[in-house]
Design an enzyme around this catalytic site. Structure first.
Site, PDB file in Angstrom:
ATOM      1  CB  CYS A   1     -35.368  33.351  39.601  1.00 56.45           C
ATOM      2  SG  CYS A   1     -36.010  31.911  40.469  1.00 56.45           S
TER       3      CYS A   1
ATOM      4  CD  GLU B   1     -26.027  32.058  40.167  1.00 52.52           C
ATOM      5  OE1 GLU B   1     -26.081  30.916  40.646  1.00 52.52           O
ATOM      6  OE2 GLU B   1     -26.596  32.387  39.119  1.00 52.52           O
TER       7      GLU B   1
ATOM      8  CD  GLN C   1     -30.524  28.262  37.610  1.00 54.52           C
ATOM      9  OE1 GLN C   1     -29.881  29.228  37.199  1.00 54.52           O
ATOM     10  NE2 GLN C   1     -31.417  28.368  38.577  1.00 54.52           N
TER      11      GLN C   1
END
Length: 424
Positions: free
Chosen positions: A50, A110, A116
Protein backbone atom coordinates in the site's frame (compact mmCIF):
# COMPACT_ATOMS: atom_id res chain seq x y z
CA UNK A 1 28.40 -5.30 -7.72
CA UNK A 2 25.53 -3.34 -9.30
CA UNK A 3 22.74 -3.59 -6.73
CA UNK A 4 20.02 -0.98 -7.21
CA UNK A 5 16.70 -0.03 -5.67
CA UNK A 6 14.31 1.96 -7.84
CA UNK A 7 10.85 2.97 -6.71
CA UNK A 8 8.56 5.31 -4.83
CA UNK A 9 6.90 5.28 -1.41
CA UNK A 10 4.55 7.16 0.90
CA UNK A 11 7.15 9.89 1.51
CA UNK A 12 7.81 10.64 -2.16
CA UNK A 13 4.46 10.03 -3.86
CA UNK A 14 0.83 10.75 -2.94
CA UNK A 15 -1.76 7.99 -2.89
CA UNK A 16 -3.16 8.82 -6.32
CA UNK A 17 0.30 8.18 -7.79
CA UNK A 18 1.14 5.09 -5.71
CA UNK A 19 -2.07 3.34 -6.65
CA UNK A 20 -1.20 3.64 -10.35
CA UNK A 21 1.98 1.56 -10.04
CA UNK A 22 0.96 -1.23 -7.69
CA UNK A 23 1.20 -4.86 -8.81
CA UNK A 24 -1.58 -7.34 -8.10
CA UNK A 25 -0.15 -10.49 -6.45
CA UNK A 26 -1.06 -12.66 -9.43
CA UNK A 27 0.69 -10.27 -11.84
CA UNK A 28 4.06 -10.11 -10.07
CA UNK A 29 5.56 -13.32 -11.45
CA UNK A 30 4.90 -12.29 -15.05
CA UNK A 31 6.38 -8.84 -14.37
CA UNK A 32 9.56 -10.38 -12.95
CA UNK A 33 9.95 -12.76 -15.86
CA UNK A 34 9.41 -9.88 -18.30
CA UNK A 35 12.23 -7.87 -16.72
CA UNK A 36 14.73 -10.71 -16.74
CA UNK A 37 13.54 -12.12 -20.06
CA UNK A 38 14.12 -8.81 -21.81
CA UNK A 39 17.66 -8.84 -20.35
CA UNK A 40 17.07 -5.50 -18.64
CA UNK A 41 18.39 -7.01 -15.39
CA UNK A 42 20.03 -10.26 -14.28
CA UNK A 43 18.16 -10.58 -10.99
CA UNK A 44 15.09 -8.78 -9.68
CA UNK A 45 12.51 -8.73 -6.90
CA UNK A 46 9.53 -6.36 -6.61
CA UNK A 47 8.09 -5.16 -3.31
CA UNK A 48 4.59 -3.79 -3.90
CA UNK A 49 2.49 -2.72 -0.90
CA UNK A 50 0.00 0.00 0.00
CA UNK A 51 2.83 2.38 0.79
CA UNK A 52 5.57 1.52 -1.73
CA UNK A 53 6.48 -0.05 -5.03
CA UNK A 54 10.19 -0.85 -5.20
CA UNK A 55 12.26 -2.79 -7.70
CA UNK A 56 15.42 -4.38 -6.26
CA UNK A 57 17.71 -5.54 -9.04
CA UNK A 58 21.23 -6.60 -9.96
CA UNK A 59 23.02 -6.56 -13.30
CA UNK A 60 21.27 -3.70 -15.04
CA UNK A 61 20.90 0.08 -15.20
CA UNK A 62 18.16 2.17 -13.54
CA UNK A 63 16.96 4.00 -16.68
CA UNK A 64 15.57 0.95 -18.53
CA UNK A 65 13.87 -0.22 -15.32
CA UNK A 66 12.24 3.20 -14.88
CA UNK A 67 10.96 3.17 -18.45
CA UNK A 68 9.71 -0.40 -17.98
CA UNK A 69 7.77 0.49 -14.80
CA UNK A 70 6.03 3.37 -16.59
CA UNK A 71 5.34 1.23 -19.63
CA UNK A 72 3.91 -1.75 -17.79
CA UNK A 73 1.44 0.56 -16.06
CA UNK A 74 0.69 2.48 -19.27
CA UNK A 75 2.03 5.78 -18.01
CA UNK A 76 3.66 8.47 -20.21
CA UNK A 77 7.46 8.62 -20.34
CA UNK A 78 8.76 10.58 -17.37
CA UNK A 79 5.43 10.56 -15.52
CA UNK A 80 7.00 8.98 -12.43
CA UNK A 81 10.23 10.99 -12.45
CA UNK A 82 9.14 13.54 -9.79
CA UNK A 83 8.22 10.80 -7.35
CA UNK A 84 10.87 8.10 -7.71
CA UNK A 85 14.29 7.47 -6.19
CA UNK A 86 17.27 5.41 -7.31
CA UNK A 87 19.61 3.97 -4.69
CA UNK A 88 22.85 2.24 -5.67
CA UNK A 89 25.23 -0.17 -3.95
CA UNK A 90 25.61 0.47 -0.22
CA UNK A 91 22.66 2.90 -0.15
CA UNK A 92 20.45 0.22 -1.66
CA UNK A 93 21.65 -2.26 0.97
CA UNK A 94 21.00 0.17 3.84
CA UNK A 95 17.56 0.95 2.42
CA UNK A 96 16.61 -2.73 2.34
CA UNK A 97 17.72 -3.05 5.98
CA UNK A 98 15.64 0.00 6.99
CA UNK A 99 12.53 -1.14 5.12
CA UNK A 100 12.56 -4.64 6.61
CA UNK A 101 13.15 -3.21 10.09
CA UNK A 102 10.11 -0.94 9.84
CA UNK A 103 12.15 2.28 9.93
CA UNK A 104 10.89 3.40 6.52
CA UNK A 105 7.22 2.54 7.14
CA UNK A 106 4.32 4.93 7.49
CA UNK A 107 3.64 3.11 10.74
CA UNK A 108 7.09 3.23 12.34
CA UNK A 109 8.17 -0.22 13.51
CA UNK A 110 5.16 -2.05 12.07
CA UNK A 111 5.89 -5.77 11.61
CA UNK A 112 3.81 -6.42 8.48
CA UNK A 113 6.45 -5.06 6.10
CA UNK A 114 8.91 -7.82 6.98
CA UNK A 115 6.37 -10.45 6.00
CA UNK A 116 5.58 -8.55 2.81
CA UNK A 117 9.26 -8.42 1.88
CA UNK A 118 9.66 -12.14 2.54
CA UNK A 119 6.67 -12.81 0.29
CA UNK A 120 8.26 -10.66 -2.43
CA UNK A 121 11.39 -12.81 -2.21
CA UNK A 122 9.38 -16.05 -2.37
CA UNK A 123 7.59 -14.75 -5.46
CA UNK A 124 10.91 -13.88 -7.10
CA UNK A 125 12.28 -17.32 -6.28
CA UNK A 126 9.23 -18.99 -7.84
CA UNK A 127 9.53 -16.80 -10.93
CA UNK A 128 13.22 -17.69 -11.30
CA UNK A 129 14.35 -14.05 -11.05
CA UNK A 130 16.29 -14.33 -7.80
CA UNK A 131 19.98 -15.21 -8.05
CA UNK A 132 22.97 -15.44 -5.73
CA UNK A 133 23.44 -11.68 -5.25
CA UNK A 134 19.89 -10.69 -4.32
CA UNK A 135 19.34 -13.87 -2.34
CA UNK A 136 22.39 -13.01 -0.25
CA UNK A 137 21.16 -9.44 0.19
CA UNK A 138 17.67 -10.42 1.35
CA UNK A 139 18.83 -13.16 3.70
CA UNK A 140 21.13 -10.62 5.31
CA UNK A 141 18.28 -8.10 5.35
CA UNK A 142 16.01 -10.47 7.24
CA UNK A 143 18.75 -11.22 9.76
CA UNK A 144 19.35 -7.50 10.37
CA UNK A 145 15.62 -6.85 10.75
CA UNK A 146 15.39 -9.63 13.32
CA UNK A 147 18.32 -8.16 15.28
CA UNK A 148 16.79 -4.67 15.21
CA UNK A 149 13.41 -5.85 16.41
CA UNK A 150 14.94 -8.10 19.08
CA UNK A 151 17.52 -5.69 20.47
CA UNK A 152 15.55 -2.41 20.29
CA UNK A 153 12.07 -1.20 21.23
CA UNK A 154 11.29 -0.08 17.69
CA UNK A 155 8.00 -2.00 17.74
CA UNK A 156 6.99 -0.85 21.23
CA UNK A 157 3.81 1.23 21.32
CA UNK A 158 3.53 0.84 17.56
CA UNK A 159 0.03 1.67 16.39
CA UNK A 160 -1.12 -0.16 13.29
CA UNK A 161 -3.41 1.21 10.61
CA UNK A 162 -6.12 -1.06 11.95
CA UNK A 163 -5.71 0.32 15.47
CA UNK A 164 -5.72 3.85 14.07
CA UNK A 165 -9.00 3.09 12.32
CA UNK A 166 -10.56 2.12 15.64
CA UNK A 167 -9.33 5.34 17.29
CA UNK A 168 -10.80 7.38 14.45
CA UNK A 169 -14.12 5.54 14.63
CA UNK A 170 -14.30 6.35 18.34
CA UNK A 171 -14.09 10.05 17.48
CA UNK A 172 -17.17 9.78 15.27
CA UNK A 173 -19.34 7.35 17.22
CA UNK A 174 -19.86 7.64 20.99
CA UNK A 175 -19.75 3.87 21.33
CA UNK A 176 -18.60 1.28 18.80
CA UNK A 177 -20.58 -1.34 20.72
CA UNK A 178 -23.75 0.14 19.21
CA UNK A 179 -22.50 0.09 15.61
CA UNK A 180 -22.69 -2.50 12.85
CA UNK A 181 -19.32 -3.34 11.25
CA UNK A 182 -18.61 -4.51 7.69
CA UNK A 183 -15.17 -5.85 6.78
CA UNK A 184 -14.45 -6.17 3.06
CA UNK A 185 -11.62 -8.55 2.20
CA UNK A 186 -9.98 -11.36 4.14
CA UNK A 187 -6.26 -10.56 3.99
CA UNK A 188 -3.82 -9.73 6.76
CA UNK A 189 -4.91 -6.10 7.11
CA UNK A 190 -8.57 -7.04 7.45
CA UNK A 191 -7.66 -9.72 10.00
CA UNK A 192 -5.91 -7.03 12.05
CA UNK A 193 -8.91 -4.73 11.71
CA UNK A 194 -11.23 -7.53 12.81
CA UNK A 195 -9.08 -8.17 15.87
CA UNK A 196 -9.00 -4.51 16.94
CA UNK A 197 -12.67 -3.79 16.27
CA UNK A 198 -13.83 -7.05 17.84
CA UNK A 199 -12.15 -5.98 21.08
CA UNK A 200 -14.63 -3.05 21.14
CA UNK A 201 -17.57 -5.49 20.83
CA UNK A 202 -19.50 -3.94 17.92
CA UNK A 203 -23.20 -4.75 17.67
CA UNK A 204 -22.62 -7.03 14.65
CA UNK A 205 -19.67 -8.00 12.44
CA UNK A 206 -20.02 -9.03 8.80
CA UNK A 207 -17.22 -10.18 6.49
CA UNK A 208 -17.52 -9.79 2.73
CA UNK A 209 -15.01 -11.43 0.43
CA UNK A 210 -14.64 -12.48 -3.20
CA UNK A 211 -14.44 -16.14 -2.23
CA UNK A 212 -17.03 -17.26 0.29
CA UNK A 213 -14.81 -19.99 1.73
CA UNK A 214 -12.05 -17.64 2.87
CA UNK A 215 -14.54 -15.04 4.07
CA UNK A 216 -16.42 -17.65 6.09
CA UNK A 217 -13.18 -18.84 7.69
CA UNK A 218 -12.40 -15.33 8.94
CA UNK A 219 -16.01 -14.74 10.00
CA UNK A 220 -16.02 -17.93 12.10
CA UNK A 221 -13.05 -16.65 14.13
CA UNK A 222 -15.05 -13.63 15.29
CA UNK A 223 -18.58 -15.01 15.40
CA UNK A 224 -19.45 -12.95 12.33
CA UNK A 225 -21.67 -13.32 9.29
CA UNK A 226 -20.09 -13.96 5.87
CA UNK A 227 -21.42 -12.56 2.59
CA UNK A 228 -20.10 -12.25 -0.97
CA UNK A 229 -18.98 -9.04 -2.66
CA UNK A 230 -22.03 -9.23 -4.90
CA UNK A 231 -24.28 -8.72 -1.87
CA UNK A 232 -22.69 -5.41 -0.87
CA UNK A 233 -24.92 -3.10 -2.97
CA UNK A 234 -28.05 -4.46 -1.30
CA UNK A 235 -26.60 -4.65 2.22
CA UNK A 236 -24.31 -1.64 2.53
CA UNK A 237 -26.96 0.65 4.05
CA UNK A 238 -27.15 -1.66 7.09
CA UNK A 239 -23.65 -0.86 8.27
CA UNK A 240 -22.30 2.10 10.24
CA UNK A 241 -18.59 1.26 9.96
CA UNK A 242 -16.91 -0.16 6.85
CA UNK A 243 -13.26 -1.22 6.64
CA UNK A 244 -12.10 -2.38 3.23
CA UNK A 245 -8.82 -3.72 1.88
CA UNK A 246 -8.91 -5.90 -1.22
CA UNK A 247 -6.59 -6.48 -4.16
CA UNK A 248 -9.17 -5.26 -6.66
CA UNK A 249 -7.81 -3.08 -9.46
CA UNK A 250 -11.13 -1.21 -9.67
CA UNK A 251 -13.29 0.43 -6.97
CA UNK A 252 -15.78 -1.82 -5.24
CA UNK A 253 -17.88 1.03 -3.85
CA UNK A 254 -18.72 3.97 -6.07
CA UNK A 255 -20.09 7.43 -5.38
CA UNK A 256 -23.46 6.53 -6.90
CA UNK A 257 -23.92 3.57 -4.59
CA UNK A 258 -23.11 5.68 -1.53
CA UNK A 259 -25.55 8.38 -2.62
CA UNK A 260 -28.29 5.75 -2.55
CA UNK A 261 -27.02 4.32 0.74
CA UNK A 262 -27.16 7.73 2.48
CA UNK A 263 -30.80 8.13 1.47
CA UNK A 264 -31.60 4.64 2.75
CA UNK A 265 -29.89 5.47 6.04
CA UNK A 266 -31.84 8.74 6.28
CA UNK A 267 -28.56 10.61 6.47
CA UNK A 268 -27.18 8.77 9.44
CA UNK A 269 -23.37 8.96 9.09
CA UNK A 270 -21.39 6.08 7.64
CA UNK A 271 -17.69 5.75 8.51
CA UNK A 272 -15.46 4.14 5.85
CA UNK A 273 -11.77 3.29 6.13
CA UNK A 274 -10.23 2.36 2.78
CA UNK A 275 -6.87 0.66 3.41
CA UNK A 276 -6.52 -0.62 -0.16
CA UNK A 277 -4.06 0.61 -2.80
CA UNK A 278 -5.49 0.98 -5.44
CA UNK A 279 -8.47 2.29 -3.50
CA UNK A 280 -11.63 0.23 -3.05
CA UNK A 281 -13.85 3.32 -2.72
CA UNK A 282 -14.08 6.12 -5.28
CA UNK A 283 -12.35 9.17 -3.83
CA UNK A 284 -15.21 11.45 -4.93
CA UNK A 285 -17.50 9.67 -2.47
CA UNK A 286 -15.69 11.42 0.36
CA UNK A 287 -17.30 14.71 -0.70
CA UNK A 288 -20.79 13.45 0.14
CA UNK A 289 -22.45 14.71 3.28
CA UNK A 290 -22.66 12.09 6.03
CA UNK A 291 -19.89 10.00 4.44
CA UNK A 292 -16.69 9.97 6.49
CA UNK A 293 -14.14 8.41 4.14
CA UNK A 294 -10.50 7.94 5.13
CA UNK A 295 -7.57 6.47 3.16
CA UNK A 296 -4.24 5.08 4.35
CA UNK A 297 -2.66 8.52 3.97
CA UNK A 298 -5.41 10.10 6.07
CA UNK A 299 -4.60 7.71 8.92
CA UNK A 300 -0.93 8.65 8.82
CA UNK A 301 -1.37 11.69 11.07
CA UNK A 302 -2.87 9.54 13.83
CA UNK A 303 -0.06 7.06 13.50
CA UNK A 304 2.62 9.77 13.72
CA UNK A 305 1.51 10.62 17.24
CA UNK A 306 3.48 7.69 18.58
CA UNK A 307 6.82 8.61 16.99
CA UNK A 308 8.11 10.45 20.05
CA UNK A 309 7.74 7.33 22.17
CA UNK A 310 10.19 5.41 20.01
CA UNK A 311 12.74 8.10 19.15
CA UNK A 312 15.46 6.50 21.25
CA UNK A 313 14.77 3.10 19.69
CA UNK A 314 15.04 4.64 16.22
CA UNK A 315 18.50 6.04 16.97
CA UNK A 316 19.66 2.68 18.27
CA UNK A 317 18.21 0.86 15.25
CA UNK A 318 19.83 3.28 12.80
CA UNK A 319 23.23 2.73 14.44
CA UNK A 320 22.82 -1.04 14.14
CA UNK A 321 21.89 -0.75 10.47
CA UNK A 322 24.84 1.56 9.74
CA UNK A 323 27.22 -0.97 11.28
CA UNK A 324 25.75 -3.86 9.30
CA UNK A 325 25.82 -1.78 6.12
CA UNK A 326 29.55 -1.11 6.62
CA UNK A 327 30.22 -4.80 7.23
CA UNK A 328 28.28 -5.76 4.12
CA UNK A 329 30.15 -3.20 2.02
CA UNK A 330 33.54 -4.34 3.24
CA UNK A 331 32.81 -8.05 3.14
CA UNK A 332 30.75 -8.37 -0.03
CA UNK A 333 30.77 -5.32 -2.26
CA UNK A 334 34.46 -4.38 -2.10
CA UNK A 335 36.00 -7.76 -3.05
CA UNK A 336 33.44 -8.21 -5.79
CA UNK A 337 34.13 -4.79 -7.29
CA UNK A 338 37.91 -5.19 -7.11
CA UNK A 339 37.93 -8.51 -8.86
CA UNK A 340 39.48 -11.76 -7.62
CA UNK A 341 43.04 -11.10 -8.75
CA UNK A 342 43.30 -7.64 -7.20
CA UNK A 343 41.50 -8.72 -4.05
CA UNK A 344 43.84 -11.68 -3.56
CA UNK A 345 46.85 -9.39 -4.07
CA UNK A 346 45.51 -7.17 -1.31
CA UNK A 347 45.36 -10.06 1.14
CA UNK A 348 41.74 -11.24 0.89
CA UNK A 349 41.48 -14.99 1.63
CA UNK A 350 41.36 -16.94 -1.63
CA UNK A 351 38.45 -19.14 -0.60
CA UNK A 352 36.29 -16.28 0.63
CA UNK A 353 36.50 -13.73 -2.18
CA UNK A 354 32.98 -12.28 -2.61
CA UNK A 355 31.37 -15.29 -0.94
CA UNK A 356 31.37 -14.16 2.69
CA UNK A 357 28.85 -15.63 5.07
CA UNK A 358 26.23 -12.90 4.79
CA UNK A 359 23.54 -14.71 6.75
CA UNK A 360 24.75 -13.95 10.27
CA UNK A 361 25.94 -10.87 12.09
CA UNK A 362 29.01 -12.71 13.34
CA UNK A 363 29.95 -13.79 9.83
CA UNK A 364 29.93 -10.25 8.50
CA UNK A 365 31.77 -8.85 11.49
CA UNK A 366 34.54 -11.43 11.05
CA UNK A 367 34.70 -10.72 7.32
CA UNK A 368 34.89 -7.00 7.98
CA UNK A 369 37.85 -7.51 10.31
CA UNK A 370 39.69 -9.61 7.74
CA UNK A 371 39.21 -6.92 5.13
CA UNK A 372 40.40 -4.17 7.45
CA UNK A 373 43.60 -6.14 7.97
CA UNK A 374 43.91 -6.60 4.21
CA UNK A 375 43.37 -2.88 3.79
CA UNK A 376 46.42 -2.15 5.93
CA UNK A 377 48.55 -4.38 3.70
CA UNK A 378 47.14 -2.66 0.66
CA UNK A 379 47.96 0.80 2.01
CA UNK A 380 51.63 0.06 2.72
CA UNK A 381 52.31 -1.03 -0.83
CA UNK A 382 52.42 -4.79 -0.46
CA UNK A 383 49.89 -5.41 -3.21
CA UNK A 384 51.82 -6.53 -6.26
CA UNK A 385 51.33 -4.33 -9.29
CA UNK A 386 49.48 -1.56 -7.42
CA UNK A 387 52.40 0.44 -5.98
CA UNK A 388 51.57 3.72 -7.73
CA UNK A 389 47.99 3.53 -6.54
CA UNK A 390 49.23 2.82 -3.03
CA UNK A 391 51.47 5.89 -3.08
CA UNK A 392 48.62 8.19 -4.09
CA UNK A 393 46.16 6.76 -1.62
CA UNK A 394 48.66 6.63 1.23
CA UNK A 395 49.19 10.36 0.87
CA UNK A 396 45.45 10.98 1.06
CA UNK A 397 45.07 8.73 4.11
CA UNK A 398 47.99 10.40 5.92
CA UNK A 399 46.32 13.77 5.41
CA UNK A 400 43.11 12.40 6.88
CA UNK A 401 41.13 13.02 3.71
CA UNK A 402 39.96 9.41 3.37
CA UNK A 403 39.91 6.32 5.52
CA UNK A 404 41.77 3.21 4.36
CA UNK A 405 38.45 1.43 3.90
CA UNK A 406 37.11 4.27 1.77
CA UNK A 407 40.28 4.21 -0.28
CA UNK A 408 39.75 0.59 -1.25
CA UNK A 409 36.01 1.06 -1.75
CA UNK A 410 36.23 4.09 -4.01
CA UNK A 411 39.60 3.80 -5.74
CA UNK A 412 39.42 0.40 -7.35
CA UNK A 413 38.98 2.07 -10.70
CA UNK A 414 40.40 5.13 -12.40
CA UNK A 415 37.30 7.26 -11.92
CA UNK A 416 37.25 6.53 -8.23
CA UNK A 417 40.91 7.48 -7.85
CA UNK A 418 40.42 10.73 -9.73
CA UNK A 419 37.49 11.62 -7.48
CA UNK A 420 39.62 11.08 -4.39
CA UNK A 421 42.58 13.03 -5.72
CA UNK A 422 40.35 16.06 -6.28
CA UNK A 423 39.80 16.18 -2.53
CA UNK A 424 43.51 16.81 -1.83
Amino acid sequence: MSIYTFGLNHTTAPLDVRERVTFAPDALADALRELTGARKVKEVAILSTCNRTEVYFHGGAPEPVARWLEGVHRLPDGALAPYTYTLARDKSVAHAFRVASGLDSMVLGEPQILGQMKQAVRTAESAGSLGLVLNRLFQRTFAVAKDVRTRTDIGAASISMAAAAVKLAERIFPSISEQRLLLIGAGEMIELAATHFAAKKPRTITVSNRTMERGQKLADRFGAEAITLNEIPDRLHQFDIVVTCTASSLPIIGKGLLERVIKQRRHRPIFIVDLAVPRDVEAEAGKLDDVFLYSVDDLAEIVKGNLQVRREAVVQAEEMIATQEDNWTLAVLVPDQMGKREAMQCGFPKDNIAVWDATSTQGLEEAGQVIREATEKFMVGRAQGMVSLNDALSELVKKGLVTPEEAILRAVDKAGLEMLLKRR
